[in-house]
Design a protein around this motif. Structure first.
Motif, PDB file in Angstrom:
ATOM      1  N   UNK A   2     -19.345   1.635 -22.528  1.00  0.00           N
ATOM      2  CA  UNK A   2     -20.060   0.364 -22.555  1.00  0.00           C
ATOM      3  C   UNK A   2     -20.061  -0.241 -21.164  1.00  0.00           C
ATOM      4  N   UNK A   3     -20.795  -1.334 -21.017  1.00  0.00           N
ATOM      5  CA  UNK A   3     -20.863  -2.042 -19.741  1.00  0.00           C
ATOM      6  C   UNK A   3     -19.764  -3.094 -19.635  1.00  0.00           C
ATOM      7  N   UNK A   4     -18.918  -3.213 -20.657  1.00  0.00           N
ATOM      8  CA  UNK A   4     -17.854  -4.209 -20.639  1.00  0.00           C
ATOM      9  C   UNK A   4     -16.712  -3.748 -19.753  1.00  0.00           C
ATOM     10  N   UNK A   5     -16.111  -4.716 -19.107  1.00  0.00           N
ATOM     11  CA  UNK A   5     -14.943  -4.446 -18.284  1.00  0.00           C
ATOM     12  C   UNK A   5     -13.785  -4.078 -19.222  1.00  0.00           C
ATOM     13  N   UNK A   6     -13.120  -2.955 -18.990  1.00  0.00           N
ATOM     14  CA  UNK A   6     -12.001  -2.602 -19.875  1.00  0.00           C
ATOM     15  C   UNK A   6     -10.845  -3.580 -19.695  1.00  0.00           C
ATOM     16  N   UNK A   7     -10.147  -3.815 -20.805  1.00  0.00           N
ATOM     17  CA  UNK A   7      -8.984  -4.688 -20.742  1.00  0.00           C
ATOM     18  C   UNK A   7      -7.823  -3.895 -20.146  1.00  0.00           C
ATOM     19  N   UNK A   8      -7.248  -4.417 -19.084  1.00  0.00           N
ATOM     20  CA  UNK A   8      -6.152  -3.743 -18.400  1.00  0.00           C
ATOM     21  C   UNK A   8      -4.900  -4.584 -18.592  1.00  0.00           C
ATOM     22  N   UNK A   9      -3.853  -3.940 -19.041  1.00  0.00           N
ATOM     23  CA  UNK A   9      -2.601  -4.658 -19.219  1.00  0.00           C
ATOM     24  C   UNK A   9      -1.960  -4.931 -17.874  1.00  0.00           C
ATOM     25  N   UNK A  10      -1.372  -6.102 -17.755  1.00  0.00           N
ATOM     26  CA  UNK A  10      -0.711  -6.523 -16.525  1.00  0.00           C
ATOM     27  C   UNK A  10       0.541  -5.658 -16.317  1.00  0.00           C
ATOM     28  N   UNK A  11       0.632  -4.940 -15.200  1.00  0.00           N
ATOM     29  CA  UNK A  11       1.793  -4.069 -14.956  1.00  0.00           C
ATOM     30  C   UNK A  11       3.128  -4.809 -14.986  1.00  0.00           C
ATOM     31  N   UNK A  12       3.133  -6.059 -14.579  1.00  0.00           N
ATOM     32  CA  UNK A  12       4.364  -6.840 -14.609  1.00  0.00           C
ATOM     33  C   UNK A  12       4.882  -6.957 -16.042  1.00  0.00           C
ATOM     34  N   UNK A  13       3.985  -7.260 -16.969  1.00  0.00           N
ATOM     35  CA  UNK A  13       4.368  -7.404 -18.370  1.00  0.00           C
ATOM     36  C   UNK A  13       4.741  -6.055 -18.981  1.00  0.00           C
ATOM     37  N   UNK A  14       4.036  -5.001 -18.588  1.00  0.00           N
ATOM     38  CA  UNK A  14       4.332  -3.655 -19.094  1.00  0.00           C
ATOM     39  C   UNK A  14       5.709  -3.205 -18.618  1.00  0.00           C
TER      40      UNK A  14
END
Length: 175
Positions: A2-14
């Motif tokens: 899709x043309x939507x920006x993928x949701x990326x998890x914040x590395x700090x929280x991960x």
């Protein structure tokens, strides 16, 4: 696709969540912080016990055996202060020599912000998050300095604390 920006998890929280789980914290305090053999963190319980992160860092760093039978945490907490070893469920292990200073902060950050529901947008927490990002990017692996943490912690909440320290992690120290 899709043309939507993928949701990326914040590395700090991960990174913080991984340390909490892999470090064994979830085994007693629950994966969602709801408690078990260890006290709950959710629904503001952790910030009711430790209004400042620095006092919580001391507790995690040295574990409960170091203060077994002693009161800790906010004396004005509903239900009163906690008693180390008071649940009869064994001792919380010390993290000195196990976690680095930055890893200790990440675990406490996860317990307070993610599990405890503390607002990450407050000026103090936003500054703490920025500081944690900088420490992670620098690759800092300095060990936990318990004496420095005790110098930053509040003597009314943390047995053995002296208070008044400077350059304290997590917004600790006296104003």
């Amino acid at each position: 696709g899709t043309m939507q920006q993928p949701e990326v998890e914040d590395p700090l929280f991960v990174d913080a969540a991984a340390l909490y789980v892999e470090g064994g914290c979830a085994g007693c305090h629950g994966g969602d912080g709801g408690g078990g053999t260890g006290y709950a963190f959710s629904n503001g319980e952790v910030t009711a016990t430790f209004p400042s992160p620095i006092d919580q860092m001391v507790h995690v760093a040295r574990g409960s055996t170091a203060i077994n039978g002693e009161a800790y945490g906010d004396p004005d907490r509903p239900g009163g202060q906690r008693i180390a070893g008071g649940r009869g469920s064994g001792a919380m292990p010390a993290q000195l020599g196990v976690l680095s200073a930055v890893e200790l902060e990440l675990v406490v950050f996860h317990e307070r912000i993610v599990l405890g529901g503390d607002d990450p947008e407050t000026p103090e927490n936003a500054a703490w998050i920025e500081s944690l990002r900088e420490e992670l990017e620098s690759g800092n692996t300095d060990p936990i300095d318990l004496d420095a943490l005790l110098a930053c912690a509040d003597p009314a909440m943390t047995p053995g604390a002296t208070g008044g320290g400077e350059d304290c992690p997590g917004g600790g120290g006296e104003e």
